[in-house]
Write a protein that holds these residues in place. Structure first.
Motif, PDB file in Angstrom:
ATOM      1  N   HIS A  92     -16.630  -2.456   0.632  1.00 23.15           N
ATOM      2  CA  HIS A  92     -16.577  -1.617   1.839  1.00 23.15           C
ATOM      3  C   HIS A  92     -17.290  -0.285   1.664  1.00 23.15           C
ATOM      4  O   HIS A  92     -17.187   0.581   2.530  1.00 23.15           O
ATOM      5  CB  HIS A  92     -15.116  -1.329   2.216  1.00 23.15           C
ATOM      6  N   PHE A 115     -15.383   4.095   7.199  1.00 27.02           N
ATOM      7  CA  PHE A 115     -13.996   4.462   6.869  1.00 27.02           C
ATOM      8  C   PHE A 115     -13.725   4.471   5.366  1.00 27.02           C
ATOM      9  O   PHE A 115     -12.584   4.674   4.936  1.00 27.02           O
ATOM     10  CB  PHE A 115     -13.019   3.521   7.586  1.00 27.02           C
ATOM     11  N   THR A 161      -5.551  -7.262  10.489  1.00 22.19           N
ATOM     12  CA  THR A 161      -5.815  -5.935   9.923  1.00 22.19           C
ATOM     13  C   THR A 161      -5.306  -4.825  10.841  1.00 22.19           C
ATOM     14  O   THR A 161      -4.645  -3.886  10.395  1.00 22.19           O
ATOM     15  CB  THR A 161      -7.341  -5.754   9.711  1.00 22.19           C
ATOM     16  N   ILE A 173      -4.685   0.756  11.986  1.00 18.44           N
ATOM     17  CA  ILE A 173      -5.600  -0.172  11.303  1.00 18.44           C
ATOM     18  C   ILE A 173      -5.795   0.194   9.837  1.00 18.44           C
ATOM     19  O   ILE A 173      -6.068  -0.672   9.008  1.00 18.44           O
ATOM     20  CB  ILE A 173      -6.959  -0.253  12.049  1.00 18.44           C
ATOM     21  N   GLU A 174      -5.667   1.475   9.493  1.00 21.46           N
ATOM     22  CA  GLU A 174      -5.820   1.888   8.089  1.00 21.46           C
ATOM     23  C   GLU A 174      -4.491   1.788   7.333  1.00 21.46           C
ATOM     24  O   GLU A 174      -4.425   1.153   6.267  1.00 21.46           O
ATOM     25  CB  GLU A 174      -6.336   3.324   8.008  1.00 21.46           C
ATOM     26  N   LYS A 200       0.831  -1.205   0.000  1.00 21.90           N
ATOM     27  CA  LYS A 200       0.000   0.000   0.000  1.00 21.90           C
ATOM     28  C   LYS A 200       0.873   1.266   0.000  1.00 21.90           C
ATOM     29  O   LYS A 200       2.093   1.188   0.227  1.00 21.90           O
ATOM     30  CB  LYS A 200      -0.924  -0.032   1.220  1.00 21.90           C
ATOM     31  N   ASN A 211      -1.805   0.064   6.992  1.00 16.08           N
ATOM     32  CA  ASN A 211      -1.288  -1.233   7.438  1.00 16.08           C
ATOM     33  C   ASN A 211      -0.457  -1.972   6.378  1.00 16.08           C
ATOM     34  O   ASN A 211      -0.372  -3.199   6.384  1.00 16.08           O
ATOM     35  CB  ASN A 211      -2.436  -2.092   7.987  1.00 16.08           C
ATOM     36  N   HIS A 221      -1.992  -5.462   1.435  1.00 19.19           N
ATOM     37  CA  HIS A 221      -3.313  -6.059   1.198  1.00 19.19           C
ATOM     38  C   HIS A 221      -3.121  -7.495   0.735  1.00 19.19           C
ATOM     39  O   HIS A 221      -2.155  -7.795   0.025  1.00 19.19           O
ATOM     40  CB  HIS A 221      -4.067  -5.282   0.111  1.00 19.19           C
ATOM     41  N   GLY A 222      -4.072  -8.343   1.068  1.00 21.04           N
ATOM     42  CA  GLY A 222      -4.090  -9.703   0.533  1.00 21.04           C
ATOM     43  C   GLY A 222      -5.519 -10.182   0.392  1.00 21.04           C
ATOM     44  O   GLY A 222      -6.357  -9.908   1.259  1.00 21.04           O
ATOM     45  N   ARG A 256      -1.896 -14.168   3.823  1.00 21.56           N
ATOM     46  CA  ARG A 256      -2.583 -13.526   4.948  1.00 21.56           C
ATOM     47  C   ARG A 256      -1.805 -13.754   6.246  1.00 21.56           C
ATOM     48  O   ARG A 256      -1.743 -12.891   7.117  1.00 21.56           O
ATOM     49  CB  ARG A 256      -4.008 -14.066   5.102  1.00 21.56           C
ATOM     50  N   LEU A 310     -10.281   5.463   3.429  1.00 22.73           N
ATOM     51  CA  LEU A 310      -9.532   4.355   2.817  1.00 22.73           C
ATOM     52  C   LEU A 310      -9.186   4.689   1.357  1.00 22.73           C
ATOM     53  O   LEU A 310      -8.048   4.464   0.924  1.00 22.73           O
ATOM     54  CB  LEU A 310     -10.361   3.068   2.907  1.00 22.73           C
ATOM     55  N   ARG A 318       2.443  -6.589   9.303  1.00 19.03           N
ATOM     56  CA  ARG A 318       1.693  -5.497   9.921  1.00 19.03           C
ATOM     57  C   ARG A 318       2.180  -5.205  11.340  1.00 19.03           C
ATOM     58  O   ARG A 318       2.253  -4.045  11.744  1.00 19.03           O
ATOM     59  CB  ARG A 318       0.201  -5.812   9.872  1.00 19.03           C
ATOM     60  N   TYR A 343     -12.366  -1.688  -3.752  1.00 21.74           N
ATOM     61  CA  TYR A 343     -12.889  -1.809  -2.384  1.00 21.74           C
ATOM     62  C   TYR A 343     -14.403  -1.661  -2.324  1.00 21.74           C
ATOM     63  O   TYR A 343     -14.936  -1.273  -1.277  1.00 21.74           O
ATOM     64  CB  TYR A 343     -12.227  -0.765  -1.488  1.00 21.74           C
TER      65      TYR A 343
HETATM   66  P1  GDP Z   1      -7.889  -6.645   5.389  1.00 23.56           P
HETATM   67  O1  GDP Z   1      -8.528  -7.712   4.532  1.00 23.56           O
HETATM   68  O2  GDP Z   1      -7.108  -7.207   6.537  1.00 23.56           O
HETATM   69  O3  GDP Z   1      -7.093  -5.637   4.595  1.00 23.56           O
HETATM   70  O4  GDP Z   1      -9.091  -5.826   6.108  1.00 23.56           O
HETATM   71  P2  GDP Z   1     -10.521  -5.343   5.612  1.00 23.56           P
HETATM   72  O5  GDP Z   1     -10.912  -6.003   4.308  1.00 23.56           O
HETATM   73  O6  GDP Z   1     -11.461  -5.474   6.764  1.00 23.56           O
HETATM   74  O7  GDP Z   1     -10.343  -3.774   5.360  1.00 23.56           O
HETATM   75  C1  GDP Z   1      -9.717  -3.284   4.198  1.00 23.56           C
HETATM   76  C2  GDP Z   1      -8.805  -2.153   4.569  1.00 23.56           C
HETATM   77  O8  GDP Z   1      -9.582  -1.052   5.065  1.00 23.56           O
HETATM   78  C3  GDP Z   1      -7.835  -2.451   5.726  1.00 23.56           C
HETATM   79  O9  GDP Z   1      -6.686  -3.148   5.329  1.00 23.56           O
HETATM   80  C4  GDP Z   1      -7.508  -1.057   6.215  1.00 23.56           C
HETATM   81  O10 GDP Z   1      -6.565  -0.395   5.356  1.00 23.56           O
HETATM   82  C5  GDP Z   1      -8.870  -0.371   6.102  1.00 23.56           C
HETATM   83  N1  GDP Z   1      -9.647  -0.489   7.335  1.00 23.56           N
HETATM   84  C6  GDP Z   1     -10.246  -1.605   7.849  1.00 23.56           C
HETATM   85  N2  GDP Z   1     -10.891  -1.329   8.998  1.00 23.56           N
HETATM   86  C7  GDP Z   1     -10.726  -0.009   9.207  1.00 23.56           C
HETATM   87  C8  GDP Z   1     -11.180   0.890  10.232  1.00 23.56           C
HETATM   88  O11 GDP Z   1     -11.870   0.506  11.188  1.00 23.56           O
HETATM   89  N3  GDP Z   1     -10.778   2.205  10.120  1.00 23.56           N
HETATM   90  C9  GDP Z   1     -10.028   2.653   9.069  1.00 23.56           C
HETATM   91  N4  GDP Z   1      -9.692   3.970   9.018  1.00 23.56           N
HETATM   92  N5  GDP Z   1      -9.584   1.840   8.097  1.00 23.56           N
HETATM   93  C10 GDP Z   1      -9.927   0.527   8.161  1.00 23.56           C
END
Ligand code: GDP
Length: 138
Positions: A52, A57, A91, A109-110, A9, A112, A115-116, A85, A61, A102, A49
């Motif tokens: 989401h 967020f 995450t 959390i953002e 990222k 990080n 991605h996978g 992963r 993001l 990570r 994305y």
């Molecule tokens: P991943 O599969 O581990 O990447 O996690 P997710 O699919 O749940 O989320 C996608 C991406 O969105 C994450 O890798 C973070 O960059 C971002 N993200 C996830 N949860 C949050 C959150 O609660 N707050 C913020 N700001 N970003 C988030």
């Protein structure tokens, strides 16, 4: 054999972690079969994305993912999705296991670092989203 999408990222690229991420992927025995640097457009990031898009967020993001270039990779190997992963970690870096990317490199959390893909269906969608068949050296 499985394929999965890996992304370094914008935070990972900006902090100079491309090499360390690639080193961990190759040390694990996963094969990089496609690789490209790209500055994602808003449209491209939103499409990637889309699952989401209702999350609070989402706008943050998308702003993060488009702020500077990413490195896109297709990885191949036995159980590649779960193995990648596993190398990434949870995450939220606060919950990530020691020795994961990570835990070692993420800011929060953002931001990080990586991605996978999380399942065979999403891996197929995500690899296809970024790579043409002719770009994959499988
Ligand atoms: P991943 O599969 O581990 O990447 O996690 P997710 O699919 O749940 O989320 C996608 C991406 O969105 C994450 O890798 C973070 O960059 C971002 N993200 C996830 N949860 C949050 C959150 O609660 N707050 C913020 N700001 N970003 C988030």
């Amino acid at each position: 054999m499985q394929r999965t999408l890996a992304i370094v990222k914008p935070d990972g690229v900006a902090k100079g972690y491309i090499g360390e991420v690639v080193k961990r992927i190759e040390a694990d025995g996963l094969k990089i079969i496609a690789m490209r640097m790209e500055l994602l457009t808003q449209t491209k990031a939103e499409g990637f994305y889309y699952v989401h898009k209702e999350r609070p967020f989402f706008n943050d993001l998308i702003a993060f993912m488009t702020e500077s270039p990413v490195v896109l990779m297709c990885l191949e190997g036995e159980d590649a999705i779960a193995r990648w992963r596993g190398l990434m970690g949870a995450t939220n870096p606060e919950n990530a296991d020691p020795g994961t990317i990570r835990k070692d490199m993420a800011t929060n959390i953002e931001r990080n670092v990586v991605h996978g893909s999380d399942a065979p269906e999403t891996a197929a969608f995500e690899v296809d989203y970024f790579f043409k068949g002719s770009e994959i050296m499988g």
